[in-house]
Design a protein around this motif. Structure first.
Motif, mmCIF file in Angstrom:
data_model
loop_
_atom_site.group_PDB
_atom_site.id
_atom_site.type_symbol
_atom_site.label_atom_id
_atom_site.label_comp_id
_atom_site.label_asym_id
_atom_site.label_seq_id
_atom_site.Cartn_x
_atom_site.Cartn_y
_atom_site.Cartn_z
ATOM 1 N N ILE A 14 0.828 -1.196 0.000
ATOM 2 C CA ILE A 14 0.000 0.000 0.000
ATOM 3 C C ILE A 14 0.864 1.248 0.000
ATOM 4 C CG2 ILE A 14 -2.051 -0.999 1.049
ATOM 5 C CD1 ILE A 14 -1.074 -0.217 3.755
ATOM 6 N N GLN A 15 0.252 2.362 -0.431
ATOM 7 C CA GLN A 15 0.950 3.634 -0.555
ATOM 8 C C GLN A 15 0.234 4.685 0.284
ATOM 9 O OE1 GLN A 15 0.355 5.571 -4.250
ATOM 10 N NE2 GLN A 15 1.775 7.218 -3.833
ATOM 11 N N SER A 16 0.915 5.825 0.535
ATOM 12 C CA SER A 16 0.346 6.905 1.352
ATOM 13 C C SER A 16 -0.674 7.726 0.580
ATOM 14 C CB SER A 16 1.467 7.824 1.856
ATOM 15 O OG SER A 16 2.262 7.153 2.795
ATOM 16 N N THR A 34 -1.363 -2.339 -4.698
ATOM 17 C CA THR A 34 -2.502 -1.431 -4.862
ATOM 18 C C THR A 34 -2.083 -0.081 -5.440
ATOM 19 O OG1 THR A 34 -2.340 -0.632 -2.566
ATOM 20 C CG2 THR A 34 -3.757 -2.531 -2.973
ATOM 21 N N GLY A 35 -0.973 -0.051 -6.144
ATOM 22 C CA GLY A 35 -0.549 1.166 -6.823
ATOM 23 C C GLY A 35 0.392 1.998 -5.982
ATOM 24 N N GLY A 36 1.090 2.920 -6.640
ATOM 25 C CA GLY A 36 1.979 3.823 -5.920
ATOM 26 C C GLY A 36 3.410 3.318 -5.852
ATOM 27 N N ALA A 76 3.755 3.461 -11.487
ATOM 28 C CA ALA A 76 4.215 2.123 -11.098
ATOM 29 C C ALA A 76 3.355 1.046 -11.742
ATOM 30 C CB ALA A 76 4.192 1.989 -9.573
ATOM 31 N N THR A 77 2.050 1.303 -11.846
ATOM 32 C CA THR A 77 1.144 0.339 -12.479
ATOM 33 C C THR A 77 1.502 0.145 -13.943
ATOM 34 O OG1 THR A 77 -0.677 0.847 -10.979
ATOM 35 C CG2 THR A 77 -1.256 -0.128 -13.098
ATOM 36 N N ARG A 78 1.761 1.238 -14.652
ATOM 37 C CA ARG A 78 2.093 1.137 -16.073
ATOM 38 C C ARG A 78 3.427 0.417 -16.281
ATOM 39 N NH1 ARG A 78 0.602 6.754 -19.061
ATOM 40 N NH2 ARG A 78 1.105 5.415 -20.839
#
Length: 262
Positions: free
Chosen positions: A7-9, A84-86, A115-117
């Motif tokens: 997870i990201q902030s 979950t991205g980030g 990051a997802t791409r």
């Protein structure tokens, strides 16, 4: 089932991760989840502290983060890693690739995170909240299911009258009939563009209708500036972060995650 979730902030990433873990544990009571994210002080470390899942910090420096993530993966031995991205997703997924562990991505935004791409070609599956990102990602791997909703939101109920009394205490008791509440959100960090637009509109909107109320989340960085420019109004709530305000206002009614008006 052992699942490691990165997870990201950002609120969308953090609370989507909690929703996924909640659903997993409801479906498979014997499953275990571990969260990875930036060390304290960070939104993910604070949110994890109030959630029933262990949290392990990973450094912000990429080489150190990959090493730390790899150590957590070796110790926890998950069946799958969920990003979950980030930014924290990148080192964790790289570590998973080095160890031969599968990973999937759950991206909540209408535009996929960098990051997802970058990681999309290497992921087993990419679960999206919107259709728009599909054109920017490997289509055969994408599945659009919408965004996860926490069980605490589905279960928690607060009457509209109680909510209005907490958000707008200067108004006294407010009936539920005919009340219009406009909620303005610019994401976890707020949106300068939205703040400027609303700054030019809010007073006229409140003047037009006496039954209209505005809850305006400015974001932490924009709050002081907006507070200095906005006229105080008893039907206007200006707040830097809506979740922290709700947590403070509805404790102990509020259960630490979110609320839902009935």
């Amino acid at each position: 089932m052992m699942v490691l979730i990165v997870i990201q902030s950002a609120g969308g990433h953090v609370y989507a991760a909690i929703a996924l873990a909640d659903e997993l544990h409801a479906s498979l009571s014997s499953s275990s989840s571990l969260f990875l994210g930036a060390p304290a002080p960070s939104l993910e470390s604070a949110a994890a502290a109030s959630a029933p899942y262990p949290f392990a910090p990973i450094p912000r420096c990429l080489p150190h983060a990959v090493l730390a993530a790899a150590l957590h993966l070796r110790r926890f031995r998950p069946h799958v890693l969920v990003a979950t991205g980030g930014a924290p997703s990148l080192p964790a997924c790289l570590a998973a690739l080095l160890l031969g562990l599968p990973f999937v991505i759950q991206d909540q935004d209408a535009g996929p995170a960098p990051a997802t791409r970058l990681l999309a070609p290497l992921a087993r599956r990419i679960f999206l909240g919107f259709n728009a990102p599909v054109r920017l990602l490997p289509k055969r791997k994408c599945a659009v299911y919408g965004n996860p909703v926490r069980m605490s939101i589905r279960k928690c109920r607060v009457s509209k009258a109680d909510a209005m009394a907490s958000f707008f205490p200067r108004m006294g008791p407010v009936g539920e009939e005919g009340v219009e509440v406009l909620l303005v959100l610019g994401g976890t960090e707020g949106s300068p563009e939205i703040n400027v637009v609303l700054l030019n509109m809010y007073y006229e909107m409140l003047r037009e209708r006496k039954n209209r109320y505005i809850i305006w989340q400015t974001g932490p960085d924009g709050f002081c500036e907006m507070e200095s420019l906005v006229k105080s109004h008893r039907r206007l709530l200006l707040t830097p972060e809506i979740l922290s305000f709700v947590h403070h206002s509805f404790n102990p009614i509020y259960n630490g995650s979110c609320m839902n008006w009935t």
